[in-house]
Design a protein around this motif. Structure first.
Motif, mmCIF file in Angstrom:
data_model
loop_
_atom_site.group_PDB
_atom_site.id
_atom_site.type_symbol
_atom_site.label_atom_id
_atom_site.label_comp_id
_atom_site.label_asym_id
_atom_site.label_seq_id
_atom_site.Cartn_x
_atom_site.Cartn_y
_atom_site.Cartn_z
ATOM 1 N N LEU A 124 0.832 -1.202 0.000
ATOM 2 C CA LEU A 124 0.000 0.000 0.000
ATOM 3 C C LEU A 124 0.864 1.249 0.000
ATOM 4 N N THR A 127 2.461 2.375 -3.316
ATOM 5 C CA THR A 127 1.562 2.754 -4.414
ATOM 6 C C THR A 127 1.849 4.154 -4.917
ATOM 7 N N SER A 166 -3.692 -5.435 -3.368
ATOM 8 C CA SER A 166 -3.073 -5.741 -4.656
ATOM 9 C C SER A 166 -3.927 -5.213 -5.804
ATOM 10 N N CYS A 169 -3.506 -1.328 -5.842
ATOM 11 C CA CYS A 169 -2.221 -0.865 -6.374
ATOM 12 C C CYS A 169 -2.131 -1.037 -7.890
#
Length: 414
Positions: A124, A127, A166, A169
């Motif tokens: 996270l 990102t 996931s 991102c």
């Protein structure tokens, strides 16, 4: 030169220290949980995987206490819950662990869950380009109580969070193939990310949608050796049971719109209430949930948008699904790590949104206090709903940010 070297490497050092602190915290907590041997949710996964492996349709079993008790006695499990309300992938993940005694299997599961939480926070933070992003996400995880509650129950939410993070991102980076696969993986663990799949359809991200459908099909095939084709059919037949659509949960452990109104309008235990009108609680729950869902769809109107806007929309959908479900158990609030991070990250980067930091911090604190003391707050339906208020606040902040961003980008009319 030494000062410059230190400044360049300080974020890495802080991140390593945060990971070490989280590791120590989780290690101690896992030790306590294993000592008490009360991983209720993990043991239902374990029993379900064992039952499926021995040709028992655990979806059809439902809450048949005799069958569950027989399996538990055979395996030496004393603390468990029922029924098994999860998609096949969760049982499939636990299936290899049935080779170990239950408590050892729980220990392995909790270790893997802890690693999934740390990986989620790390991913996270990576990102966005800001060097402090990973520090922020790890710090949020370190003091966040829902992951500890997840570990206490042996819940699947750690892996769910990793799948959703996931998807988040890869989505903001326009890597839609991996977005679809991540969403599908989350759906096969717990049906919550169906909302994200719906969002991808609404956004017309057809590459992600097709990838998600293909991944759902393949993951279903992977489950066949365990549950069989009849098990997949039984899963579909019992889908409404999995959603909990027929339940009106009043417990302070649930933080959905439905549960908020249920606590106010259902007489139960020693809790005070406004009026004993369960039917009105249903109607209000449905009405407000539909309003939130409708406004979320409008705010995420499928137009071109920047990575920044996509991140805000994905976080908004993640917050909304926790609100509109018929019940949202506290441990599922691990998903709020995404909106907490997005709001805090953008508020720190943008002076115009800096005012959001204080109420966000207060909501974060209130959510954690609830997780520690909610049993003592059950007498008051307003006090025990603090995480619900926080979710509403995060939804409002994200909605406001999206409106402002779309004004700047001209996305409303493009």
């Amino acid at each position: 030169m030494k000062a410059k070297f230190y400044l360049q490497h300080r974020p890495r050092l802080i991140n390593k220290l945060l990971v070490a602190a989280i590791t120590l915290l989780y290690a101690g907590w896992i030790g306590y949980v294993i000592w008490r041997d009360k991983c209720l949710d993990f043991y239902v996964y374990y029993l379900a995987a064992y039952g499926f492996a021995h040709k028992v349709d655990m979806y059809a079993v439902g809450d048949n206490t005799a069958i569950w008790a027989s399996l538990a006695q055979e395996l030496g499990i004393r603390n468990y819950t029922m029924p098994y309300l999860y998609p096949p992938l969760t049982a499939l993940l636990v299936w290899p662990l049935t080779l170990f005694p239950p408590r050892w299997a729980a220990f392995i599961w909790l270790l893997a869950t802890a690693m999934a939480f740390i990986a989620s926070a790390w991913l996270l933070g990576k990102t966005f380009p800001r060097s402090s992003g990973t520090t922020l996400s790890l710090a949020l995880l370190l003091f966040f109580v829902p992951p500890l509650t997840t570990l206490h129950a042996g819940q699947v939410n750690g892996f769910l969070l990793l799948a959703v993070v996931s998807a988040f991102c890869t989505f903001v980076r326009h890597q839609y193939l991996w977005t679809g696969i991540s969403v599908a993986t989350g759906v096969m663990l717990k049906i919550v990310p169906l909302a994200h799949l719906g969002y991808l359809v609404w956004r017309r991200c057809w590459q992600a949608v097709l990838a998600s459908i293909a991944a759902l099909f393949l993951l279903s095939l992977l489950a066949v050796p365990l549950i069989g084709v009849n098990g997949l059919i039984s899963y579909v037949d019992n889908f409404l049971l999995l959603t909990g659509a027929k339940q009106l949960v009043t417990s302070g452990a649930s933080q959905s719109v439905f549960s908020f109104f249920a606590r106010l309008m259902v007489a139960e235990g020693r809790r005070w209430y406004l009026a004993n009108i369960p039917g009105l609680a249903w109607w209000l729950g449905w009405g407000v949930s539909l309003i939130i869902a409708g406004l979320t769809m409008v705010l995420c109107w499928p137009r071109n948008g920047s990575e920044r806007l996509l991140a805000l929309e994905f976080a908004l959908v993640t917050t909304a699904i926790n609100l509109v479900m018929h019940h949202t158990w506290y441990h599922q609030l691990v998903l709020l790590l995404i909106p907490f991070f997005v709001v805090a990250e953008y508020a720190l980067a943008e002076p115009r949104w800096r005012w959001m930091l204080l109420p966000t911090a207060m909501g974060y604190l209130a959510t954690n206090v609830h997780g520690l003391f909610w049993h003592y707050l059950e007498f008051n339906p307003l006090l025990v709903s603090m995480p619900f208020y926080t979710s509403v606040m995060l939804w409002g902040f994200l909605a406001w940010m999206i409106v402002q961003e779309k004004k700047i980008e001209g996305s409303w009319c493009s």
